[in-house]
Design an enzyme around this catalytic site. Structure first.
Site, PDB file in Angstrom:
ATOM      1  N   CYS A 262       0.819  -1.217   0.000  1.00 53.59           N
ATOM      2  CA  CYS A 262       0.000   0.000   0.000  1.00 53.59           C
ATOM      3  C   CYS A 262       0.854   1.270   0.000  1.00 53.59           C
ATOM      4  O   CYS A 262       0.963   1.944  -1.005  1.00 53.59           O
ATOM      5  CB  CYS A 262      -0.944  -0.016   1.206  1.00 53.59           C
ATOM      6  SG  CYS A 262      -2.174  -1.330   1.146  1.00 53.59           S
ATOM      7  N   ARG A 333       5.166  -8.871   0.658  1.00 53.33           N
ATOM      8  CA  ARG A 333       5.149  -8.163  -0.616  1.00 53.33           C
ATOM      9  C   ARG A 333       5.825  -6.793  -0.479  1.00 53.33           C
ATOM     10  O   ARG A 333       5.516  -6.021   0.417  1.00 53.33           O
ATOM     11  CB  ARG A 333       3.706  -7.974  -1.109  1.00 53.33           C
ATOM     12  CG  ARG A 333       3.002  -9.258  -1.503  1.00 53.33           C
ATOM     13  CD  ARG A 333       1.548  -9.002  -1.850  1.00 53.33           C
ATOM     14  NE  ARG A 333       0.806  -8.471  -0.709  1.00 53.33           N
ATOM     15  CZ  ARG A 333      -0.454  -8.043  -0.777  1.00 53.33           C
ATOM     16  NH1 ARG A 333      -1.092  -8.085  -1.939  1.00 53.33           N
ATOM     17  NH2 ARG A 333      -1.064  -7.587   0.294  1.00 53.33           N
TER      18      ARG A 333
END
Length: 422
Positions: A262, A333
């Site tokens: 994000c 990630r």
């Protein structure tokens, strides 16, 4: 209306959302990853966002049973499609919309009259109506806002947070018409305890999401720059922040590595859209550059401490505690801990990585790093990279050598353990 909901994508966002909706509606969760679906049907979530008990409960309940599948045919009878696929960037930090486009194609082939498609994936303003809707129209042969409708409700999942779960985070909603906006808002309002906010348009909702993380990125970049300055001045950054935070309107951010799917990605989506309309982002991209440089800065600081303590980098044993992108979650990630690992490798030191929260196989496949199953040796340099709760209870006296350095990148350890922190 008798809603039959299909959730497209069963990752960190889709799975918790599917479980919440299944408490009140008939839900089919769909994912193209067969292994993922099979694991979930065995009540195992490798993201650790949903417990085995919660999965078992919702999969076995009699009413509004949740059904998980990798067969497209199983979502064909839905009338609400919610897309929660990832939206990453490429090597040049340009948005990758292919997962979103593929999901739109899949849904488009199944659309019937009056169906509603809601997107939750983080995008820049305009993607839903300018990129996704044409695909839906092409593969459904239906007309937007006459035969089918769309909405956008940005995800606000906070991986690893067991308090701020889906139902406890206020939800922004929007629809392609005022009537559809109210329908979508009421749909989410029925499961979101924290309430909803109906945005006036899809573009406004898209923009609200992308600036949430860009704002955090800029604020963290500011304190990271302070950390660099105060390091040169010989001042403890955390002591400065603690003193400054005594003022009521001071925003308390901490320095550190900024990665993940994000904060480390979303600002590039906004910057890309700005460039398309003729504006070069200054602050957003500067913050990204600074935050991306922090792994190298930390490595340099550690090397200086090694020299100061007469530790030979070529023969040093280094232990990195943590590899996930943030504390108490399994998400690896875009983790900047890997950047730190790669930079430290240049010193020719022996580096071990220990992270009980990360999936060993996933780390090996994605980053070619072998995680330690447990700590059995003593080390010359110990770096607290991620502030997992497990690490706060470690007895550092048992794993440090006589002339060792402990570097607290997160600023969570007691000064009795170390004075060295970012």
């Amino acid at each position: 209306m008798n809603y039959k909901i299909a959730i497209i994508g069963l990752g960190y966002v889709g799975l918790p959302l599917a479980i919440e909706f299944a408490k009140k509606y008939s839900v089919v969760g769909f994912d193209i990853n067969k292994e993922r679906v099979n694991e979930l049907n065995k009540c195992y979530d490798n993201t650790s966002e949903v417990s085995s008990n919660d999965l078992k409960k919702v999969l076995n309940q009699q009413k509004n049973k949740l059904f998980l599948s990798f067969n497209v045919e199983d979502i064909a009878n839905s009338n609400i499609y919610i897309v929660t696929v990832p939206t990453p960037v490429d090597r040049n930090n340009r948005p990758i919309l292919k997962p979103l486009e593929k999901a739109s194609k899949t849904v488009g082939k199944l659309l019937n009259k009056n169906d509603i498609v809601i997107y939750e994936s983080t995008v820049y303003p305009g993607v839903t109506e300018e990129e996704c809707v044409p695909i839906l129209e092409k593969y459904s042969s239906l007309k937007f806002n006459e035969d089918f409708y769309c909405g956008y409700s940005p995800e606000r999942i906070n991986p690893g947070d067991k308090t701020r779960t889906v139902a406890n985070i206020k939800k922004v909603t929007s629809g392609s018409t005022p009537e559809i906006g109210k329908k979508i808002d009421n749909l989410y309002k029925s499961i979101i305890v924290a309430g909803t906010h109906l945005a006036p348009s899809i573009k406004v909702a898209e923009a609200s999401k992308v600036i949430e993380n860009a704002q955090r990125d800029v604020n963290i970049a500011f304190v990271n720059e302070l950390a660099v300055i105060f390091s040169k001045l010989g001042i403890d950054t955390h002591d400065v922040l603690e003193a400054a935070a005594t003022k009521w309107n001071f925003l308390h951010f901490k320095p550190g590595l900024v990665g993940g799917h994000c904060i480390g990605v979303d600002p590039f989506y906004l910057a890309q859209k700005a460039q398309e309309v003729g504006y070069h982002s200054e602050i957003i991209l500067a913050a990204r550059r600074l935050n991306d440089s922090m792994a190298e800065f930390v490595a340099t600081e550690i090397l200086k401490l090694m020299v100061k303590n007469n530790i030979n980098a070529n023969s040093a044993k280094i232990l990195m505690l943590g590899l996930t992108f943030k504390e108490n979650c399994s998400d690896i990630r875009n983790t900047k801990a890997v950047d730190l690992y790669k930079t430290l490798l240049q010193y020719n030191s022996l580096i071990h990585v220990y992270d009980p929260n990360a999936n060993t196989n996933e780390v090996k496949i994605r980053y070619n790093i072998d995680l330690l199953p447990k700590i059995e040796e003593s080390y010359d340099v110990i770096i607290l990279v991620v502030g997992h709760n497990d690490f706060l209870d470690l007895d550092f006296s048992e794993i440090r050598s006589s002339n060792s350095i402990i570097y607290d990148l997160k600023g969570v350890l007691s000064k009795k353990i170390t004075e060295n922190r970012l």
